[in-house]
Write a protein that holds these residues in place. Structure first.
Motif, PDB file in Angstrom:
ATOM      1  N   ARG A 100       1.219  -1.467   0.170  1.00  0.00           N
ATOM      2  CA  ARG A 100       0.458   0.074   0.022  1.00  0.00           C
ATOM      3  C   ARG A 100       0.945   0.788   0.224  1.00  0.00           C
ATOM      4  O   ARG A 100       0.774   1.619   0.931  1.00  0.00           O
ATOM      5  CB  ARG A 100      -1.124  -0.359   1.225  1.00  0.00           C
ATOM      6  CG  ARG A 100      -1.973  -1.311   1.095  1.00  0.00           C
ATOM      7  CD  ARG A 100      -2.876  -1.498   0.665  1.00  0.00           C
ATOM      8  NE  ARG A 100      -3.935   0.111   0.041  1.00  0.00           N
ATOM      9  CZ  ARG A 100      -4.719   0.340   0.877  1.00  0.00           C
ATOM     10  NH1 ARG A 100      -5.551  -0.765   1.363  1.00  0.00           N
ATOM     11  NH2 ARG A 100      -5.757   1.593   0.135  1.00  0.00           N
ATOM     12  N   GLU A 101       1.564   1.447  -1.323  1.00  0.00           N
ATOM     13  CA  GLU A 101       2.758   2.760  -1.164  1.00  0.00           C
ATOM     14  C   GLU A 101       1.370   3.911  -0.959  1.00  0.00           C
ATOM     15  O   GLU A 101       2.410   4.838  -0.209  1.00  0.00           O
ATOM     16  CB  GLU A 101       2.975   2.870  -2.957  1.00  0.00           C
ATOM     17  CG  GLU A 101       3.838   1.992  -3.003  1.00  0.00           C
ATOM     18  CD  GLU A 101       5.824   2.529  -2.518  1.00  0.00           C
ATOM     19  OE1 GLU A 101       5.269   3.844  -2.283  1.00  0.00           O
ATOM     20  OE2 GLU A 101       6.474   2.172  -3.044  1.00  0.00           O
ATOM     21  N   ASP A 102       0.510   3.917  -1.567  1.00  0.00           N
ATOM     22  CA  ASP A 102      -0.934   5.111  -1.526  1.00  0.00           C
ATOM     23  C   ASP A 102      -0.593   6.081   0.419  1.00  0.00           C
ATOM     24  O   ASP A 102      -0.591   7.100   0.857  1.00  0.00           O
ATOM     25  CB  ASP A 102      -2.095   5.467  -1.442  1.00  0.00           C
ATOM     26  CG  ASP A 102      -2.303   3.975  -0.772  1.00  0.00           C
ATOM     27  OD1 ASP A 102      -2.043   2.619  -0.855  1.00  0.00           O
ATOM     28  OD2 ASP A 102      -3.636   4.004  -0.550  1.00  0.00           O
TER      29      ASP A 102
ATOM     30  N   GLN B 193       1.560   8.437   1.390  1.00  0.00           N
ATOM     31  CA  GLN B 193       1.552  10.326   1.154  1.00  0.00           C
ATOM     32  C   GLN B 193      -0.379  10.564   2.317  1.00  0.00           C
ATOM     33  O   GLN B 193       0.042  11.424   2.811  1.00  0.00           O
ATOM     34  CB  GLN B 193       0.976  10.721  -0.337  1.00  0.00           C
ATOM     35  CG  GLN B 193       1.805  10.925  -1.351  1.00  0.00           C
ATOM     36  CD  GLN B 193       2.871   9.385  -1.735  1.00  0.00           C
ATOM     37  OE1 GLN B 193       2.146   8.333  -2.069  1.00  0.00           O
ATOM     38  NE2 GLN B 193       3.743   9.966  -1.258  1.00  0.00           N
ATOM     39  N   THR B 194      -0.618   9.657   2.572  1.00  0.00           N
ATOM     40  CA  THR B 194      -2.077  10.063   2.975  1.00  0.00           C
ATOM     41  C   THR B 194      -1.854   9.444   4.390  1.00  0.00           C
ATOM     42  O   THR B 194      -2.424  10.537   4.935  1.00  0.00           O
ATOM     43  CB  THR B 194      -2.941   8.900   2.796  1.00  0.00           C
ATOM     44  OG1 THR B 194      -2.658   6.949   3.145  1.00  0.00           O
ATOM     45  CG2 THR B 194      -3.397   8.403   1.382  1.00  0.00           C
TER      46      THR B 194
END
Ligand SMILES: C[S@@+](CC[C@H](N)C(=O)[O-])C[C@H]1O[C@@H](n2cnc3c(N)ncnc32)[C@H](O)[C@@H]1O
Length: 214
Positions: A153-155, A158-159
């Motif tokens: 979960r690369e996102d 950022q999140t």
């Protein structure tokens, strides 16, 4: 009296024999899905001093406060600590301290138990934090880490500001040994039915009695 007791036994036996297939659902309906896990806190020795390191809003400290007489909850975030203060109102035996996990505002050998729950993946230098946890634990004190298994979960970077995409057993074991821990145990936890995030592991370790002077 004998007849009454016999009647009761018959009723409960009849209930159990007819409800085996429904008991899990009924148990959850009556008492919630985690009542048995929460009850296990009763096994903790109430005299243990617990450090909730990266305590966030104090969820874990709040639950532990029923079972332990002294909890030191540390976090860097003023906002998180304000929320924790609200959640822990009236729990005088939970002490909130603002500070960083890389330089803990905790005395050497002050803790019997150190918890790092869902926090290591946020830290650029987990090894440094593990060494700090070791410093604050008494010789033989226990560390518990709850965190994510390796994931894609690369996102989350950022999140939520994640630095690490989970941890493998090999990596964590190496770091724990280097920080002066022994008796390392690792368990991947079964996913919760409604959980949307990556699977979790729990690792426990004991601060070596020989690793540091105390
Ligand atoms: C994801 S939250 C987990 C909170 C809590 N342990 C829980 O299980 O609900 C991570 C917490 O670690 C804190 N944190 C992150 N990096 C930190 C650091 N270097 N020093 C102190 N606290 C830190 C954050 O402020 C946040 O409250």
């Amino acid at each position: 009296m004998k007849q009454v007791l016999a009647r009761r036994r018959t009723t409960s036996e009849a209930f159990f024999s007819s409800s085996a297939s429904q008991w899990d659902r009924l148990r959850e309906e009556l008492f919630g899905p985690t009542s048995h896990i929460k009850a296990l806190g009763g096994l903790l020795d109430p005299n243990l001093v617990v450090g909730d390191l990266g305590c966030g809003t104090g969820t874990v400290s709040h639950w532990l406060s029923q079972f332990c007489e002294r909890i030191i909850a540390v976090d860097a975030s003023k906002e998180m600590l304000e929320a924790a203060q609200e959640n822990l109102a009236g729990q005088e035996h939970v002490e909130l301290r603002q500070g960083s996990l890389e330089r803990l505002p905790v005395e050497t050998c002050e803790l019997d138990i150190a918890l790092l729950m869902l926090v290591l993946h946020h830290l650029p230098e987990p090894r440094r934090v593990l060494a700090e946890a070791a410093r604050t634990l008494k010789p033989g004190g226990r560390l518990l880490i709850l965190d994510m298994l390796p994931h894609e979960r690369e996102d989350y970077r950022q999140t939520m500001g994640h630095v690490w995409m989970g941890f493998s057993e090999k990596q964590m074991t190496q770091w724990l040994l280097a920080a002066g821990f022994e008796a390392i145990r690792w368990r991947a936890l079964p996913p919760e039915t409604k959980a949307k995030g990556p699977s979790l592991f729990v690792a426990t370790a004991r601060r070596s009695k020989l690793s540091q002077d105390s």
